[in-house]
Design a protein around this motif. Sequence first.
Motif, PDB file in Angstrom:
ATOM      1  N   GLU A  49     -12.100 -17.128 -29.181  1.00 32.23           N
ATOM      2  CA  GLU A  49     -11.768 -16.608 -30.499  1.00 32.23           C
ATOM      3  C   GLU A  49     -10.279 -16.417 -30.724  1.00 32.23           C
ATOM      4  N   ARG A  50      -9.455 -16.698 -29.714  1.00 34.02           N
ATOM      5  CA  ARG A  50      -8.000 -16.580 -29.883  1.00 34.02           C
ATOM      6  C   ARG A  50      -7.334 -17.821 -29.306  1.00 34.02           C
ATOM      7  N   LEU A  51      -6.255 -18.242 -29.934  1.00 34.77           N
ATOM      8  CA  LEU A  51      -5.555 -19.438 -29.474  1.00 34.77           C
ATOM      9  C   LEU A  51      -5.034 -19.269 -28.050  1.00 34.77           C
ATOM     10  N   ASP A  52      -4.624 -18.043 -27.692  1.00 33.08           N
ATOM     11  CA  ASP A  52      -4.058 -17.852 -26.356  1.00 33.08           C
ATOM     12  C   ASP A  52      -5.129 -17.826 -25.264  1.00 33.08           C
ATOM     13  N   GLN A  53      -6.407 -17.996 -25.677  1.00 31.59           N
ATOM     14  CA  GLN A  53      -7.488 -18.105 -24.698  1.00 31.59           C
ATOM     15  C   GLN A  53      -7.821 -19.561 -24.367  1.00 31.59           C
ATOM     16  N   VAL A  54      -7.251 -20.484 -25.134  1.00 26.03           N
ATOM     17  CA  VAL A  54      -7.616 -21.899 -24.999  1.00 26.03           C
ATOM     18  C   VAL A  54      -6.993 -22.493 -23.736  1.00 26.03           C
ATOM     19  N   GLY A  55      -7.799 -23.201 -22.959  1.00 30.47           N
ATOM     20  CA  GLY A  55      -7.316 -23.891 -21.773  1.00 30.47           C
ATOM     21  C   GLY A  55      -7.555 -25.386 -21.879  1.00 30.47           C
ATOM     22  N   ARG A  63     -19.630 -21.197 -37.034  1.00 23.63           N
ATOM     23  CA  ARG A  63     -19.538 -20.282 -38.164  1.00 23.63           C
ATOM     24  C   ARG A  63     -18.199 -20.473 -38.860  1.00 23.63           C
ATOM     25  N   GLU A  64     -18.045 -19.840 -39.983  1.00 23.28           N
ATOM     26  CA  GLU A  64     -16.807 -19.992 -40.757  1.00 23.28           C
ATOM     27  C   GLU A  64     -15.601 -19.539 -39.935  1.00 23.28           C
ATOM     28  N   LEU A  65     -14.510 -20.227 -40.125  1.00 25.74           N
ATOM     29  CA  LEU A  65     -13.299 -19.858 -39.400  1.00 25.74           C
ATOM     30  C   LEU A  65     -12.793 -18.503 -39.875  1.00 25.74           C
ATOM     31  N   PRO A  66     -12.360 -17.646 -38.953  1.00 25.71           N
ATOM     32  CA  PRO A  66     -11.756 -16.376 -39.369  1.00 25.71           C
ATOM     33  C   PRO A  66     -10.520 -16.620 -40.220  1.00 25.71           C
TER      34      PRO A  66
END
Length: 311
Positions: free
Chosen positions: A55-61, A7-10
């Motif tokens: 949905e958040r950068l700090d969730q990326v592993g 979907r479209e980026l927030p």
Amino acid sequence: MDEPTPRELPAGFQEVLDEFAEHLTWQENRSEHTVRAYRGDVDDLMRHLLANGVERLDQVGLADLRGWLAGEQSAGLSAATLQRRSGACRVFFRWARSRGFVVDDPAAALKSPKVPRRLPRTLTRDDAETLMKAVMDAAQLDDTPAAVRNVAILEVLYSSGLRVSELCGLDLSDIDLDRGVLRVLGKGDKERTVPVGVPALRALDAWLARRPEWIGPASRQAVFLGHRGGRLDPRVARRVVHEAMRAIPDAPDIGPHGLRHAMATHLLEGGADLRSVQEMLGHASPATTQIYTHVSGERLRQAFQLAHPRA
């Protein structure tokens, strides 16, 4: 399992992308092409993450990043593209950590896929001589500004090893015919001085004598012009080289970058040291220039196998 439709980026992600692109342009002085490519790579990553519930950068592993690259590989992307994408990912998250968007850098341990080293197709010395003789003969039969310009384009590319963008970006003030050098603005706006040979200087001098015939309002200080008087388009320069190559039977169909390869290879074969060739080409790292030592080495190996009694 099929991946959910992206979907479209927030708006928040779009703002981060915009800021990242500005950082690449103004702080890292990356080229417009690199900025566009890196932004596209990170945009693709963002869409993959969103489609998979991140949905958040700090969730990326790290596993998320490896999964993204694995999917890209399965989709058929080349090793070179995957290497660039992983590089863009590392640059992005290193910047994101410096800006406080993430606490830990998930891309720090991300490895790039290995790209098979390919020897660039290039010309022999005899091919280069044949090429230059053919274009000079053509210019004598067709005494037009275009023919004279084309000789200068080919001579300068082969003599100096300039990138086609550097050739087209030359201004009159960049030429020093007396000293036999060109001032070149290369990647990252890094300036270097490049020597050119006598045949190239003669060809340049001949073109500059005909250049006034094409001067127009858009010419300004451009050395090489199109027939309408504007600065020469790199696409036209590439076409000039490809058309000239047809004069050489069985030679590879190379463009301006192929002449750059030939210049570097012939310099090294003639005894030039790697550091000098690196400076002429405007490479930031000697590792980039070393590909040409592999070209020369391959020819040496072939000659050894053909000629040595105990090969």
